[in-house]
Design a protein around this motif. Structure first.
Motif, PDB file in Angstrom:
ATOM      1  N   MET A  95     -52.834   3.116  -1.671  1.00 50.04           N
ATOM      2  CA  MET A  95     -51.577   2.632  -2.516  1.00 50.04           C
ATOM      3  C   MET A  95     -51.134   1.360  -1.762  1.00 50.04           C
ATOM      4  SD  MET A  95     -49.169   5.908  -2.666  1.00 50.04           S
ATOM      5  CE  MET A  95     -48.937   6.112  -0.997  1.00 50.04           C
ATOM      6  N   LYS A  96     -51.154   1.227  -0.633  1.00 52.55           N
ATOM      7  CA  LYS A  96     -50.411  -0.097   0.028  1.00 52.55           C
ATOM      8  C   LYS A  96     -51.444  -1.269  -0.549  1.00 52.55           C
ATOM      9  CE  LYS A  96     -49.898   0.171   4.280  1.00 52.55           C
ATOM     10  NZ  LYS A  96     -49.995   0.038   6.017  1.00 52.55           N
ATOM     11  N   PHE A 102     -55.869   7.347   1.466  1.00 55.54           N
ATOM     12  CA  PHE A 102     -55.183   7.424   0.150  1.00 55.54           C
ATOM     13  C   PHE A 102     -53.973   6.474   0.409  1.00 55.54           C
ATOM     14  CE2 PHE A 102     -51.463   9.223  -2.016  1.00 55.54           C
ATOM     15  CZ  PHE A 102     -51.966   8.913  -3.591  1.00 55.54           C
ATOM     16  N   LYS A 103     -53.289   6.733   1.389  1.00 53.23           N
ATOM     17  CA  LYS A 103     -51.994   5.821   1.675  1.00 53.23           C
ATOM     18  C   LYS A 103     -52.383   4.479   1.789  1.00 53.23           C
ATOM     19  CE  LYS A 103     -48.763   9.050   3.296  1.00 53.23           C
ATOM     20  NZ  LYS A 103     -47.444   9.170   3.680  1.00 53.23           N
ATOM     21  N   LYS A 147     -50.582  -6.291  -6.483  1.00 52.93           N
ATOM     22  CA  LYS A 147     -49.654  -6.796  -7.544  1.00 52.93           C
ATOM     23  C   LYS A 147     -48.482  -7.522  -6.697  1.00 52.93           C
ATOM     24  CE  LYS A 147     -49.802  -2.039  -9.939  1.00 52.93           C
ATOM     25  NZ  LYS A 147     -49.014  -0.963 -10.024  1.00 52.93           N
ATOM     26  N   ALA A 148     -47.825  -7.350  -5.830  1.00 51.97           N
ATOM     27  CA  ALA A 148     -46.905  -8.330  -5.045  1.00 51.97           C
ATOM     28  C   ALA A 148     -47.512  -9.875  -5.224  1.00 51.97           C
ATOM     29  CB  ALA A 148     -46.795  -8.063  -3.712  1.00 51.97           C
ATOM     30  N   VAL A 154     -50.211  -2.094  -4.121  1.00 46.08           N
ATOM     31  CA  VAL A 154     -48.927  -2.683  -4.007  1.00 46.08           C
ATOM     32  C   VAL A 154     -49.122  -4.366  -3.674  1.00 46.08           C
ATOM     33  CG1 VAL A 154     -46.563  -2.729  -3.255  1.00 46.08           C
ATOM     34  CG2 VAL A 154     -47.817  -0.471  -4.038  1.00 46.08           C
ATOM     35  N   LEU A 155     -49.882  -4.241  -2.636  1.00 50.24           N
ATOM     36  CA  LEU A 155     -49.989  -5.841  -2.097  1.00 50.24           C
ATOM     37  C   LEU A 155     -50.554  -6.669  -3.252  1.00 50.24           C
ATOM     38  CD1 LEU A 155     -50.786  -5.059   1.510  1.00 50.24           C
ATOM     39  CD2 LEU A 155     -48.714  -5.945   0.481  1.00 50.24           C
TER      40      LEU A 155
END
Lengths: 172, 172, 172, 172, 172, 172, 172, 172
Positions: free
Chosen positions: F148-149, F144-145, F155-156, F152-153
């Motif tokens: 999430m990473k 899960f973590k 989106k970045a 975010v990456l």
């Protein structure tokens, strides 16, 4: 000499703070009277004090209180004179309760609130209010402000001169 | 007529709040001037305003600002007139920042602080300060307080009369 | 040597805290000047200080103040230099008032705010700002950060080695 | 053109606030890069970003985050560049949590904190930091400050001219 | 014996508080390791610690820090182990800053926060977490809770017996 | 399947917040039960729930409540299981009252407190606690973590690619 | 029927909140009277109300007010009856000012304070006070508590039955 | 004599504060019992205490606790008697946590909250509640209020007589 400023407080335990208002008025040579009037323990005296103050020649009232500090606002409710409120630092909330109880007055009944434990400033503000129509008192306040400036400038010169290490050493 | 009260504020965005001070002074027929003076964007104008106010006949200054609200305190630093501070409610801190920035002034430079968004009370307080030596204005304030009392008593009578259910229904 | 950093504070009572900024700049060998400039008691000196700083070669200003702390924001209003604000812990509100008065600046006039009583960090931040275009100073800061790391690692090793009981006993 | 300023934020939900930093830098014609770097979800990227920034030519980092806002402080821990922190307003605590998490850094690792949601000021502060050694950028900031002053003076003149009633009516 | 619980803190100044976690785990006979890991001064060590903890057999991490307390949240960002955060009381904000910096974590990265200075409770909570799947440890916790109950009941009986006057006299 | 996690809340009005704990546990495929247990209105049910939970196979309890939020602490008082507290945002104090009522537990009775309205994180923390001794669940959390990473990456990368203007436009 | 409970408030704007006290007393069939009494605008009416209440048969007074909320404390100062204070949520401070102004009374003059906007609870508390010596009213309160329990248990059963997804869907 | 008032507290460390409730009841000659009942460490005793109090003749319960102060609210949940809550000042949050945990009770379960550390006022309030239907106790409270007034008036007369300088000198 008739008192022009009335200084009251809710308890004699407020006196070590509130005496600063009297001291600066002594220095300014503005007449005042000082007493203890408790909103919660002597409500009738408070009523009499507030409703008679203008007739007795009082022009400004300074009221100090701590905790659920109702004295300044209640006095303001019963006089058309300007009332200055001094939030006295409380034991458990550092005076935040005193401040909010004094400053957050509803529309129609202002209290001129100063800083927590700001009794000295309350005295100065009272003199400024008198000074709004009394040139001599306004000039006294102006001279006082000038003397503060001179004092700070002297300290600034000193620290620039001898450096902060020597200055701090000299503070002890 | 020369203005007796100066109303200033840090930004025109404070005007919807600060106009309440002007409105009550209009009602009290106490003369005032109103402008925008920003401590942070027009510091020279602030300096000129504060240092010339007394000479121009101003007796009380009302200054409103929000956030890191420096206008009231800075004006108070540069005049011997009494300065009333109005903490304007800020977007992110509900005006707590404005209140602390205005009320917690150091010894020597008081600001007469009223409630957050308390511009109407600032106007009333300014009139009370004028009234400390002007019987006519003091009587106007006294009459205003009397009218507030009458208004509340009428509402009290009404709710006692028709009951809270009908009263609340009528509020909508 | 011309000072690159100006350290000012509102009162000499702030000096025991604010001297930490000077000490770390001494250690970093970055030149500075230090004085007392009160927004409320010497507003003209503040005006002169802020408007002349860039011309005199100052690159960063560190300003410390407590309570209704207007010095950092007012200086920032009158210079295009970066201004670092140090909220000095106040007697009655633990510095919350100082912090809000400094950090909550309006759009257009930032103050680079550090922690309450964070004068040492203000000095480090000033060096970092100088270091943004001065490799030597940036390298000094980098070396300082490395030395902090080494110090913490040594303490970590020690507590892992001798255990927390002996370590705590040795702290007394 | 190599970016001189790095703008990062913990989540794309911070972008509507944080874009204000980019906008003012666009206006100032100071180069920047902008991305999303989460302390809690992309710690490795944060590590790489912080440790490589100086080498890549970045001179100032602007980092925005909300709630337990660790991004600015963690980036500051891993670079000798000055780091500006923007506390983004949180849903349940109005950004007080963000502010405290960013400003209260321990000795050795400062973050230059601006107001809650103060991204525009973060951009201005970054330009001021660049301007500490870049006359052209400093002059741009000075011109910007002048334009703010002109704008406020025009509004002041207008309200003095047409009166507050007409001015407020015109705001709607 | 391999440590099941890792106790870390940002500075050795946190040790007088954080040792309470170790003491209760000693009493519960649950194995632990204890060290100093600073998010801001030793970020690489923090990275290594967090990413290796599970592999080394650690089941729960207790992290204590004060002020802008980033250690618990950053460790939580880099491990799938449960992380307990202890807000250590800070000098200027009584630990409110520590608490908000630790508890207000964003979605996806929880920190199990205990009371300000609650290191003893952090140790108990770590044991409860171990006990969620280790009957022996759960029974130890249950016995500890029983002993607390017995102690309070004894005190209650005593004060009922001898009265509050004698009891208070005996407390001195 | 026997529930491993118990989710309770003080009122059904907490359900829109508290359901987030259930949703993430559904996603993690960790079994749970969910009900309403009011400390103040059903104290006997609370007693039964807390004292029977361990026997019924529950390994972790998640308790959410708002205002004077006593449920998490009272349940923790009556079980040796780890209890996670979720402060639910209150109408008049934004959840500060809920947070303090839950986190400030006395020595001996910890509650693992998450952010205000942090029910999703409470679910994740519960899974991490289970995962402290259940590799499969720990691996689920780790995955899960990782997801999430990745999110975010992505989106970045997107904002770096298309620029903030287009990105913000696309958010609407 | 003579009123046993007096419900007063500082302004008719408090009535939408304060009517909840009346509603629950209607439900409990405990007699009351309700009116508007302003500490700041009708101090004489407040004096008369407080000093005559016991003689008129009133056994408990409920007083609600907001901001610098002086009504409950001032009434408590002038009667030996128990006074319940209701802090009404204020516009700018969410009722924190109201709460502190009411609860932080000095030694000698207690106000029984309930939650912000807790008028319904004020009514219940008044009934409990009557019930301390009136079995019938105490039994009514006991029955009311029983009905709350039944209601919560029914909701608990429902959510256990249909699951949280259906329950939440049914709430809309 | 059967006790009419029950005084309980969560820990014997609360006794130095809570004994003030007993002392004033001794002075008023109102019977009471006093013991230690911990919500978190002796929940069963709390259940027994609360559910049996009315039957045993108790008319009012005074409960004091600090931090996450659940005792007053939990006792109120299990009795129809009026419960007075005393927030005891906590070590790290000055009692703000205690106050919020006690006063912010949900609809249906009021706690009559007094000031932080206000145990003396809790005793007086308990007597007032008894006095609501017991003329003798109400008269005792009235006489006590009269004696407070006399005491304040004597102090007022003294300070008016000898002046504040001599009065303050005499306080030392």
């Amino acid at each position: 000499m008739t008192a022009r400023i009335g200084i009251i407080m809710g308890s004699d335990s407020d006196l070590p703070i509130m005496q600063e208002a009297a001291k600066i008025l002594d220095q300014f040579e503005v007449s005042y009277e000082l007493s203890i009037v408790s909103a919660h323990r002597t409500p009738e005296k408070m009523y009499d004090y507030a409703t008679s103050a203008r007739k007795r020649g009082i022009q400004v009232i300074i009221a100090g209180a701590g905790g659920a500090a109702h004295l300044p606002g209640m006095v303001a409710a019963m006089t058309e004179l300007p009332v200055i409120g001094v939030p006295v630092q409380s034991k458990t909330m550092s005076g935040i309760d005193s401040l909010y109880s004094i400053v957050q007055m509803p529309p129609g009944v202002p209290v001129a609130t100063v800083a927590i434990n700001g009794a000295r400033n309350a005295g100065i503000l009272a003199a400024q209010i008198i000074g709004a129509s009394d040139t001599k008192v306004a000039d006294t306040v102006a001279a006082f402000k000038q003397s503060m400036k001179t004092e700070v400038l002297a300290k600034a010169e000193k620290v620039e001169d001898i450096g902060y290490v020597a200055y701090v050493a000299g503070m002890k």
